[in-house]
Design a protein around this motif. Structure first.
Motif, mmCIF file in Angstrom:
data_model
loop_
_atom_site.group_PDB
_atom_site.id
_atom_site.type_symbol
_atom_site.label_atom_id
_atom_site.label_comp_id
_atom_site.label_asym_id
_atom_site.label_seq_id
_atom_site.Cartn_x
_atom_site.Cartn_y
_atom_site.Cartn_z
ATOM 1 N N LYS A 163 47.879 20.921 28.198
ATOM 2 C CA LYS A 163 48.727 20.746 29.370
ATOM 3 C C LYS A 163 48.437 21.840 30.387
ATOM 4 O O LYS A 163 48.235 23.002 30.027
ATOM 5 C CB LYS A 163 50.202 20.760 28.973
ATOM 6 N N GLU A 210 48.390 25.994 24.426
ATOM 7 C CA GLU A 210 48.827 25.133 23.335
ATOM 8 C C GLU A 210 47.905 23.921 23.251
ATOM 9 O O GLU A 210 47.497 23.359 24.270
ATOM 10 C CB GLU A 210 50.269 24.677 23.563
ATOM 11 N N LYS A 251 57.547 14.568 20.828
ATOM 12 C CA LYS A 251 57.269 15.983 21.045
ATOM 13 C C LYS A 251 56.786 16.606 19.751
ATOM 14 O O LYS A 251 57.275 16.303 18.663
ATOM 15 C CB LYS A 251 58.530 16.700 21.531
ATOM 16 N N ASP A 256 55.118 22.560 22.969
ATOM 17 C CA ASP A 256 55.698 21.810 24.083
ATOM 18 C C ASP A 256 54.672 20.787 24.585
ATOM 19 O O ASP A 256 54.265 20.792 25.745
ATOM 20 C CB ASP A 256 56.107 22.768 25.199
ATOM 21 N N GLU A 258 53.325 16.448 23.950
ATOM 22 C CA GLU A 258 53.658 15.136 23.411
ATOM 23 C C GLU A 258 52.411 14.491 22.821
ATOM 24 O O GLU A 258 51.311 14.611 23.363
ATOM 25 C CB GLU A 258 54.248 14.236 24.493
#
Length: 502
Positions: A163, A210, A251, A256, A258
């Motif tokens: 992300k 992440e 999630k 954090d 999906e």
């Protein structure tokens, strides 16, 4: 219909296209050797139920034929893929409808977009089992090592999800990962890919990136993630458009991010910017071992999975391979979009034997001199995935671009190498292509194999040989009378005589 890996395996089994193998097999070299032989023969998908060193079965060769790729997309014929491309093309460049029928068609597409919006699952199947801390051991997964010169076992069909730390927009890609230890892997991605951009942004802010790896999803989600079409839509929305309905997201347990709620497995970890390890050598789609390259190191801390999960994998190499079959399907989807970008293009084809992107054959409805060269130049800039296409061959619309005999005839009979071949030197190049003198920089060639018109030529062009249409129709009608009924007409190369097959 539930769009998960289990559903697709069930469809394949019902249609006689899944072979279960109960004998014990080694994920180190043996699985890939078996699968490669089945791929070469156009054989069924494989489910290895007894994999040494792991409690999990392995599915491979699910997309080993174009027919099965179509099934994964909910279609029966490759021609249906072009209808999907037309839908995506309308989203790419929407135009005000001039007719009621056009307004209705555009309204249907917008409704499809609404239906394709993903939903959220609070109790996702992919988190039925959670493994963390000292219990996490990546070596318990049935990762394969396809070739004897490969440095380590790999993940190939995982959705790599990151992300943007500034915008929050996710990226979903399909990248190769190499096992480094019980809790670490390296990820191999090009610097232009979304994951690499996200890592650079995280580094600029002094943050870890992440990263989640979704393993064992329905193949249409993989197709969506592998579709680099420049539309301002997420890969999740693409998957919904491909499947006719929104996919379920959940999630992550510790991140954090999906992921598809119906994934068989999900790996959760982080990348510390600047932390790298050597990655490779590893067999790649060019048919050679790639070099050794420092690549970002992922430290995993959590594995979640469904009860009794199945591990989905594949491997790269000289075609035919599963990735080549996926590319053939994507070729059909691209066609309507490419026609919007380059109006003179009638059709185009990326031959599997040319690694599905190194050579392109395009046909045009030629109307003016120099048009073939213009079409080739426009093709290279039409979509990002054509940046690394080395050869573009342009033929007349009458040529069947999927028949190599017709294409070779057009090149042989219509090309003067001095006039009709042009080279673009020093252009961006695929770093996995060893043919170029400089890694990452190479040339491109355009070949104008169209019929020449003045001032491209200063003499008349010969008339092509064609059959008498009435006699051709007569022979079609009387084919059985000749005692030739056992030889179907579609096996007779009628194109040599100048008329299309029925």
């Amino acid at each position: 219909m539930t769009q998960d890996l289990r559903n697709f395996l069930q469809i394949l089994e019902q249609r006689g296209q899944l072979q279960r193998i109960k004998a014990a097999v080694d994920p180190d070299l043996e699985i890939a050797e078996i699968a490669n032989r089945l791929l070469q023969a156009g054989g069924p998908a494989l489910l290895f139920e007894n994999v040494q060193g792991s409690p999990f079965p392995v599915a491979i060769n699910l997309l080993g034929t174009l027919e099965r790729v179509c099934w994964a997309m909910g279609m029966e014929q490759p021609q249906e893929l072009e209808a999907l491309g037309q839908k995506l093309g309308m989203l790419q460049q929407p135009k005000p409808p001039k007719k009621i029928s056009q307004a209705i068609d555009f309204g249907k597409v917008l409704f499809d977009v609404v239906k394709a919006k993903p939903s959220r699952d609070l109790f996702p199947p992919c988190q039925q089992v959670v493994v963390q801390g000292p219990d996490l051991d990546l070596q318990q997964l049935p990762l394969i090592r396809p070739y004897p010169g490969d440095a380590a076992k790999i993940i190939t069909l995982g959705l790599v999800i990151t992300k943007d730390c500034e915008t929050g927009i996710p990226n979903v890609g399909v990248y190769r990962l190499q096992l480094q230890s019980a809790k670490t892997m390296t990820v191999h991605w090009l610097s232009v890919r979304g994951g690499a951009r996200h890592l650079r942004k995280a580094a600029a802010q002094g943050k870890k990136l992440e990263i989640a790896i979704s393993l064992g999803v329905h193949p249409l989600v993989i197709m969506a993630a592998a579709t680099p079409i420049p539309v301002d839509l997420s890969e999740w929305l693409f998957a919904g458009l491909y499947g006719g309905g929104g996919i379920h997201l959940a999630k992550c347990k510790t991140l954090d991010l999906e992921v598809p709620a119906l994934s068989e497995m999900v790996l959760e970890g982080t990348i510390t910017p600047g932390e790298v390890l050597p990655d490779g050598p590893c067999g790649d789609h060019m048919g050679y071992y790639g070099g050794i390259e420092d690549s970002p190191l992922i430290r995993f801390h959590c594995l979640t999975h469904r009860k009794q999960p199945t591990y989905l994998t594949t491997f790269s190499g000289r075609p035919p391979k599963e990735e080549a079959m996926m590319a053939l399907a994507l070729n059909r989807i691209y066609t309507p979009i490419l026609r919007q970008q380059v109006s003179e293009i009638v059709d185009f084809f990326l031959p599997m034997e040319a690694l599905s992107y190194k050579a392109a054959i395009i046909s045009i409805d030629k109307a003016y001199p120099g048009q073939a060269r213009r079409a080739a130049l426009a093709f290279w800039s039409a979509l990002p995935q054509f940046t690394y296409t080395k050869f573009v061959i342009v033929v007349d619309k009458e040529i069947n671009i999927r028949d190599p005999r017709q294409v070779v005839w057009a090149i042989s009979s219509k090309v003067d190498p001095v006039r009709d071949v042009f080279i673009l030197p020093e252009t961006p190049f695929d770093t996995l292509d060893f043919a170029s003198e400089k890694i990452g920089l190479g040339g491109r060639m355009g070949i104008d194999a169209t019929t020449k018109i003045p001032p491209e030529t200063n003499h008349d062009w010969g008339e092509p040989l064609v059959s008498d249409p009435d006699i051709a129709a007569l022979v079609d009608r009387r084919w059985s009378e000749y005692g030739l009924a056992d030889i179907p007409l579609d096996q007779v190369p009628a194109y040599l005589f100048g008329y299309d097959l029925p």
